[in-house]
Write a protein that holds these residues in place. Structure first.
Motif, PDB file in Angstrom:
ATOM      1  N   ALA A 303     -18.400 -60.083  22.560  1.00 43.91           N
ATOM      2  CA  ALA A 303     -17.417 -59.045  22.258  1.00 43.91           C
ATOM      3  C   ALA A 303     -18.026 -57.650  22.245  1.00 43.91           C
ATOM      4  O   ALA A 303     -17.316 -56.660  22.421  1.00 43.91           O
ATOM      5  CB  ALA A 303     -16.753 -59.347  20.908  1.00 43.91           C
ATOM      6  N   ALA A 304     -19.333 -57.571  22.033  1.00 41.55           N
ATOM      7  CA  ALA A 304     -19.993 -56.261  21.951  1.00 41.55           C
ATOM      8  C   ALA A 304     -20.610 -55.825  23.276  1.00 41.55           C
ATOM      9  O   ALA A 304     -21.105 -54.705  23.383  1.00 41.55           O
ATOM     10  CB  ALA A 304     -21.075 -56.298  20.874  1.00 41.55           C
ATOM     11  N   ARG A 305     -20.563 -56.702  24.299  1.00 38.98           N
ATOM     12  CA  ARG A 305     -21.316 -56.432  25.525  1.00 38.98           C
ATOM     13  C   ARG A 305     -20.861 -55.134  26.211  1.00 38.98           C
ATOM     14  O   ARG A 305     -21.676 -54.287  26.561  1.00 38.98           O
ATOM     15  CB  ARG A 305     -21.186 -57.612  26.489  1.00 38.98           C
ATOM     16  CG  ARG A 305     -21.994 -57.398  27.777  1.00 38.98           C
ATOM     17  CD  ARG A 305     -21.828 -58.548  28.749  1.00 38.98           C
ATOM     18  NE  ARG A 305     -22.309 -59.789  28.148  1.00 38.98           N
ATOM     19  CZ  ARG A 305     -21.597 -60.913  28.094  1.00 38.98           C
ATOM     20  NH1 ARG A 305     -20.378 -60.958  28.605  1.00 38.98           N
ATOM     21  NH2 ARG A 305     -22.112 -61.990  27.538  1.00 38.98           N
ATOM     22  N   GLU A 306     -19.564 -54.972  26.395  1.00 41.83           N
ATOM     23  CA  GLU A 306     -19.061 -53.810  27.137  1.00 41.83           C
ATOM     24  C   GLU A 306     -19.320 -52.512  26.385  1.00 41.83           C
ATOM     25  O   GLU A 306     -19.783 -51.525  26.964  1.00 41.83           O
ATOM     26  CB  GLU A 306     -17.565 -53.973  27.405  1.00 41.83           C
ATOM     27  CG  GLU A 306     -16.990 -52.857  28.265  1.00 41.83           C
ATOM     28  CD  GLU A 306     -15.527 -53.083  28.621  1.00 41.83           C
ATOM     29  OE1 GLU A 306     -14.878 -52.111  29.054  1.00 41.83           O
ATOM     30  OE2 GLU A 306     -15.041 -54.218  28.449  1.00 41.83           O
ATOM     31  N   ALA A 307     -19.030 -52.506  25.085  1.00 46.96           N
ATOM     32  CA  ALA A 307     -19.254 -51.291  24.294  1.00 46.96           C
ATOM     33  C   ALA A 307     -20.734 -50.952  24.235  1.00 46.96           C
ATOM     34  O   ALA A 307     -21.123 -49.780  24.348  1.00 46.96           O
ATOM     35  CB  ALA A 307     -18.687 -51.480  22.883  1.00 46.96           C
ATOM     36  N   ALA A 308     -21.589 -51.949  24.053  1.00 48.27           N
ATOM     37  CA  ALA A 308     -23.033 -51.693  23.996  1.00 48.27           C
ATOM     38  C   ALA A 308     -23.538 -51.146  25.322  1.00 48.27           C
ATOM     39  O   ALA A 308     -24.368 -50.224  25.348  1.00 48.27           O
ATOM     40  CB  ALA A 308     -23.778 -52.982  23.635  1.00 48.27           C
TER      41      ALA A 308
END
Length: 391
Positions: A303-308
């Motif tokens: 879930a954090a991949r794109e934002a990170a």
């Protein structure tokens, strides 16, 4: 007096000025090289033997230098050496953040002697521009008194703050502190009677890491400071680079892409985008949100991949700009970093691989919360050199 042939020639130097210059040469040599005997001092400074003898006697009387025995001295050479007595005087160094001011006494060798901190809320819980200023000045007074009690009197003050600081020591605009055009340097000098330096916090961190941390030994480094916004401090050719308007290193104002020219934001384009990824409004909130995203990504959370990835792209843009424009050999990451900063470093390096003519080494800051205090202490020592050297 040093005279010229013509009474209408250039201004002459007084004996006092020449003495100060020569004392500075002696003390700088001892600070840079460590203990030296009289012959070594003559060689290091180029001064006459009689001048070195006379000024060393004067500096000994004032406690600015000390004598130590030289057991390894060769036959026919002096059996004692002079050393810089930096431990007998201190400067007050303070780092001001949103809700707390951290400070320390730093001796003239650059060693931290005593640390104090002070919450910036008032007794009734209020936290605003006024309470922050009052708390900062109170902490400076506490540290100055502590220096006197220790028998190591303070001879200068340095303060690091978030925001742009003018050459005159005025805090032009600090959204984090709520200060606008605050003449902080003058207020400190009026209260303490001591020379003062006020510096941007990213610059102070950069000087701290350069002088005592990850950048030791390098002449060209930049420190990228992550926090509520994004800023950088730059050391070029061994000197802090402030720029024409004392705002060098404001990398949060880089334009991230063409759409930045049509966007309006309270802060800089790059840092506004970074804060938006973390769910914060510009200059207001949540440094923890950005770090949380990077931590979740390092732990493998899908879930954090794109934002990170977006955050790391923006950080890589800032690193690339510093490396290409300034030619910095090292870029140091400091401030509020994720729990696994090595993952962040690797991701930035992957993005920049093959895209820069001379990629910098990306290092992690070593000094943590002490970096700004150590750095502004270093600047305060330099600022007060005339007083320290018995001007």
């Amino acid at each position: 007096m040093v005279h010229t042939d013509s009474p209408r020639g250039p201004a002459t130097a007084t004996t006092r000025t020449v003495t100060l210059i020569n004392q500075t040469a002696i003390l700088d040599a001892l600070r840079a090289r460590g203990p030296l005997n009289r012959i070594e001092l003559i060689e290091a400074t180029g001064l006459a033997a009689a001048t070195v003898h006379r000024l060393c006697a004067r500096l000994l009387d004032h406690g600015a230098i000390a004598v130590e025995h030289d057991p390894g001295g060769a036959i026919g050479r002096p059996s004692h050496r002079y050393r810089f007595a930096g431990e007998v005087r201190t400067v007050v160094a303070v780092d001001v953040t949103d809700d707390i001011a951290r400070g320390a006494l730093v001796d003239l060798n650059g060693e931290l002697c005593q640390s104090l901190s002070r919450p910036l809320r008032s007794h009734d819980g209020a936290l605003d521009a006024g309470t922050r200023l009052a708390g900062t000045l109170a902490l400076i007074a506490d540290l100055t008194a502590a220096a006197a009690d220790r028998g190591t009197p303070a001879v200068g003050v340095g303060v690091a703050v978030p925001g742009v600081v003018t050459a005159a020591g005025r805090v032009g605009d600090s959204v984090e502190l709520g200060w606008v055009d605050v003449p902080l340097r003058d207020l400190i000098t009026e209260r303490t009677g001591l020379p003062a330096v006020v510096e941007n916090d990213a610059n102070a961190v950069a000087v701290g890491e350069w002088s005592r941390g990850a950048g030791r030994g390098s002449e060209n480094t930049a420190t990228l400071l992550l926090g509520v916004g994004l800023g950088a401090g730059i050391v070029a050719d061994g000197r802090l680079l402030r720029g024409a308007r004392s705002a060098a290193g404001e990398v949060g104002h880089l334009i991230a892409d063409r759409s930045g020219f049509s966007r309006t934001a309270a802060g800089g384009d790059l840092e506004t985008r970074m804060l938006a990824v973390g769910g914060a409004r510009p200059h207001i909130g949540r440094r923890d949100a950005m770090v949380g995203i990077l931590d979740a990504h390092a732990d493998g959370a899908d879930a954090a991949r794109e934002a990170a990835a977006e955050l790391i792209d923006y950080l890589a843009m800032a690193v690339a700009a510093l490396a290409v424009v300034l030619g910095s050999a090292e870029i140091i990451l400091a401030g509020t970093l994720p729990a696994r900063p090595d993952v962040l470093v690797s991701a930035i390096e992957e993005r920049l691989a093959g895209r820069l003519p001379a990629p910098p080494r990306i290092l992690l800051g070593e000094l943590g919360e002490r970096a700004a205090v150590i750095g502004v202490g270093h600047l305060a020592i330099d600022r007060t050199k005339g007083a320290l050297y018995l001007a």
